[in-house]
Design a protein around this motif. Sequence first.
Motif, short mmCIF file in Angstrom:
data_model
loop_
_atom_site.label_atom_id
_atom_site.label_comp_id
_atom_site.label_asym_id
_atom_site.label_seq_id
_atom_site.Cartn_x
_atom_site.Cartn_y
_atom_site.Cartn_z
N THR A 1 -3.34 0.99 6.42
CA THR A 1 -2.31 2.22 6.38
C THR A 1 -2.64 3.46 6.60
O THR A 1 -3.85 3.85 6.59
N GLU B 1 -2.41 7.18 6.31
CA GLU B 1 -2.26 8.13 5.03
C GLU B 1 -1.40 9.48 5.44
O GLU B 1 -1.22 9.63 6.77
N ARG C 1 4.10 -4.82 3.83
CA ARG C 1 3.84 -5.33 5.22
C ARG C 1 3.73 -6.87 5.39
O ARG C 1 2.73 -7.42 4.83
N ASN D 1 -8.29 -4.81 2.60
CA ASN D 1 -8.07 -3.56 2.50
C ASN D 1 -9.16 -2.49 2.48
O ASN D 1 -9.98 -2.39 1.38
N LEU E 1 4.77 1.06 0.63
CA LEU E 1 4.96 0.05 1.66
C LEU E 1 4.52 -1.37 1.47
O LEU E 1 3.40 -1.70 0.77
N GLY F 1 0.97 -1.23 0.09
CA GLY F 1 0.05 -0.09 0.06
C GLY F 1 0.85 1.24 0.18
O GLY F 1 2.06 1.14 0.03
N THR F 2 0.23 2.40 0.00
CA THR F 2 0.78 3.60 -0.07
C THR F 2 0.33 4.46 1.46
O THR F 2 -0.74 4.48 1.68
N GLY F 3 1.63 4.90 1.98
CA GLY F 3 1.29 5.87 3.34
C GLY F 3 2.47 6.07 4.05
O GLY F 3 3.45 5.87 3.61
N CYS F 4 2.18 6.33 5.35
CA CYS F 4 3.14 6.83 6.46
C CYS F 4 3.70 5.04 7.03
O CYS F 4 4.77 4.91 7.21
N THR F 5 2.70 4.57 7.47
CA THR F 5 2.85 3.32 7.96
C THR F 5 1.84 2.17 7.56
O THR F 5 0.76 2.53 7.15
N ALA F 6 2.07 0.98 8.02
CA ALA F 6 1.04 -0.12 7.37
C ALA F 6 1.07 -1.37 8.65
O ALA F 6 2.09 -1.47 9.36
N ASP F 7 -0.09 -1.73 8.71
CA ASP F 7 -0.13 -2.83 9.79
C ASP F 7 -1.32 -3.55 9.41
O ASP F 7 -2.25 -3.39 8.59
#
Length: 160
Positions: free
Chosen positions: A131, A133, A141, A159, A139, A104-110
């Motif tokens: 994620t 945003e 994960r 998702n 990213l 995915g796209t973003g700052c963090t993913a979990d």
Amino acid sequence: MYMAIIRRLIIAILLGACTLDSAPVLPTPKPAGPIWREIPELVAGICFEAALDAAGETFVLRDVEDLIRFYDLADNSQLCRQPVERIGFDFAEGDVVAGLWSAGTGCTADYDVIQVYRDEAQIIFHLRFVTVEGCNYELVRPFWVVVSGGYDVILDVENP
């Protein structure tokens, strides 16, 4: 005559109470330990490019040969600059390793584990890939688990 009946009732009650007090105390059953645990270290040596290429594909490994084929698959993709780091795993009786990557796209993913359903034959993990945003980072994960008991493992990822 009534006194004899009352005496017999009192004796029966007292004997019953003695029997209840001397009954063996059974131990409280201990809860079984978890049948699954996360094992991200197994794929820590897979490079970003190979993980991204495999995103969305579920892998189920049941023995050492499956693990070797898995690592060979990453190496043979030629997406990593050097051979992947291979971590050994001792497949105990009925242990199954299952996992995947999500991208995915973003700052963090979990992942949020929404539900784990188990019956006699299978265990299903219902996951949500989340994620945060605000960043434009690509990213990937991992979600990798060891499941005890020889179950068929299904990883269902939503998702948002």
